[in-house]
Scaffold this active site. Structure first.
Site, short mmCIF file in Angstrom:
data_model
loop_
_atom_site.label_atom_id
_atom_site.label_comp_id
_atom_site.label_asym_id
_atom_site.label_seq_id
_atom_site.Cartn_x
_atom_site.Cartn_y
_atom_site.Cartn_z
N LYS A 167 1.00 -1.41 -0.05
CA LYS A 167 -0.06 -0.02 0.13
C LYS A 167 0.80 1.32 0.10
CE LYS A 167 -3.82 -2.33 2.41
NZ LYS A 167 -4.07 -2.40 4.05
N GLN B 11 -4.50 -0.90 10.14
CA GLN B 11 -4.28 -2.23 9.50
C GLN B 11 -4.88 -3.32 10.45
OE1 GLN B 11 -3.38 -2.70 6.33
NE2 GLN B 11 -3.33 -4.94 6.54
N ASP C 265 -10.86 3.37 4.02
CA ASP C 265 -10.90 1.91 4.34
C ASP C 265 -12.57 1.70 4.00
OD1 ASP C 265 -9.26 -0.06 4.43
OD2 ASP C 265 -8.73 0.26 6.54
N1 GUN Z 1 -6.17 -6.24 6.32
C1 GUN Z 1 -6.28 -6.98 5.23
N2 GUN Z 1 -6.98 -6.27 4.52
C2 GUN Z 1 -7.38 -4.93 4.95
C3 GUN Z 1 -8.01 -3.89 4.47
O1 GUN Z 1 -8.57 -3.90 3.37
N3 GUN Z 1 -7.95 -2.61 5.51
C4 GUN Z 1 -7.35 -2.80 6.67
N4 GUN Z 1 -7.42 -1.66 7.48
N5 GUN Z 1 -6.74 -3.92 7.20
C5 GUN Z 1 -6.77 -4.98 6.39
#
Ligand code: GUN
Length: 286
Positions: free
Chosen positions: A53, A97, A120
Site C-alpha cells: 500500500k 491495519q 477503508d
Molecule cells: N487487512 C487486510 N485487508 C485490510 C484492509 O482492506 N484494510 C485494513 N485496514 N486492514 C486490512
C-alpha cells in the site's frame, strides 16, 4: 468455453497511471494527498500488505506514512494516535491495519477514525451512507471488485449477481454496491443449503469466503463473470482462491486469477479513496 482473464494487475496499473496525473494536478493547487497507515505490532502478512500500500501510494505521488505502535499498546494509545491524525491537515486518509492484537479485537476501532478520512470505508457512518446511496468511501476490496466487473463491459444493471460470503467489509458492501448499480442480488453464507443451485443462476458470481475450491466448474453458469476474492495459502505455500480456476474457466465468460485479480485492484482502490478524501476535504470538484 474458455473464459477471458480479468487482468487485475493491468487494470490496477491503468488506474494508478490516471491517479498520478490527478495527484499532479492537486499538487499544482497546493494539495498533496496524504495517507497514514497505523499498525499495531507485527503480523508478517500485514507487513507485506502495508508495504504494497505505501509503495503504491508513493509511486502515484501520495505522501505516505507508517505509524507503528508496539504489540503491547493499549486501545487508548491507539485512539490517541488516531485522534492526532484526525486533526493533522496533511493527512487525508487514515487506515488502521487489521488484524489487530487480540486485546483490541472487540474495540470499535473503525469509529475512532474521522469519517471524512476513513479511506477503508469501515466506519459505521460510511457503511450507512453506502446503504442510502449517498457519496461515501466504498471499502477498497468492493470498490476494486466493481471496477473489475465494469472492465469486462458486461452489464450489471438487470444482471443476477450472487455474492458468496457476507462479511461486513467485503461481502455485504459488495452486494450493496451491486444492488445500487441495479443488479438483482442473492447473498449466500456458510449455512446456504445447495449452494450450487444459487451460484448456477449467477450472471455475476463474487466469492469471498476463504475456502479453497469451494466453487467448482459445475457450479458456474455458462458465460458468467466470476470474481474470486479468496486468498488461501496451501500447505505447499501456493496462493489460491476460493474458485477452482481450471474447472471454472471452462464455463465462465470472464474470471479473475488468484493472485493477480482482485488483490492489485484493492490497492488501487485504496489510493483512489485517498485522492477522493483529499479532494473532498479541500472542496476540489470531482
Ligand atoms: N487487512 C487486510 N485487508 C485490510 C484492509 O482492506 N484494510 C485494513 N485496514 N486492514 C486490512
Amino acid at each position: 468455453m474458455s473464459a477471458k482473464i480479468i487482468d487485475g494487475k493491468a487494470l490496477s496499473a491503468k488506474v494508478r497511471e490516471e491517479l498520478k496525473k490527478e495527484v499532479e494536478e492537486l499538487k499544482g493547487k497546493g494539495i498533496t494527498p496524504g495517507l497514514t497507515v497505523v499498525q499495531v505490532g507485527h503480523v508478517p502478512a500485514s507487513d507485506l500488505y502495508i508495504k504494497m500500500k505505501t509503495s503504491a501510494a508513493k509511486e502515484v505521488g501520495i505522501k505516505d506514512e507508517l505509524v507503528t505502535l508496539p504489540e503491547t499498546a493499549s486501545f487508548d494509545e491507539l485512539q490517541e494516535t488516531v485522534e492526532k491524525l484526525n486533526k493533522d491537515e496533511s493527512v487525508h486518509g487514515i487506515l488502521v491495519q487489521l488484524p489487530l492484537p487480540d486485546s483490541m479485537k472487540k474495540k470499535r476501532v473503525a469509529e475512532i477514525i474521522a469519517p471524512e478520512k476513513d479511506v477503508d470505508g469501515f466506519h459505521p457512518y460510511n457503511h450507512g451512507k453506502n446503504l442510502i446511496k449517498e457519496p461515501t468511501f466504498i471499502s477498497a476490496t468492493p470498490r476494486g471488485v466493481i471496477e473489475l466487473i465494469q472492465s469486462t463491459g458486461e452489464k450489471i444493471e438487470g444482471a443476477h449477481a450472487v455474492v458468496v460470503g457476507t462479511s461486513s467489509i467485503v461481502g455485504k458492501p459488495t452486494a450493496l454496491m451491486l444492488l445500487n448499480l441495479h443488479a438483482t442480488i442473492t447473498m449466500c453464507n456458510r449455512y446456504t443449503v445447495d449452494l450450487g443451485s444459487y451460484t448456477r443462476q449467477a450472471d455475476i458470481l463474487v466469492v469471498a469466503v476463504g475456502k479453497p475450491n469451494l466453487i467448482t466448474g459445475d457450479m458456474i453458469k455458462e458465460g458468467a463473470v466470476v470474481i474470486d476474492i479468496g486468498i488461501n495459502k496451501t500447505d505447499e505455500g501456493k496462493i489460491m482462491g476460493d474458485v477452482d480456476f481450471e474447472g471454472a474457466k471452462e464455463r465462465a465468460g470472464w474470471i479473475t486469477p488468484v493472485p493477480g485479480g482482485v488483490g492489485p485492484m484493492t490497492v488501487a482502490a485504496l489510493l483512489e479513496n485517498t485522492v477522493l478524501a483529499a479532494k473532498r476535504i479541500h472542496n476540489v470538484e470531482d
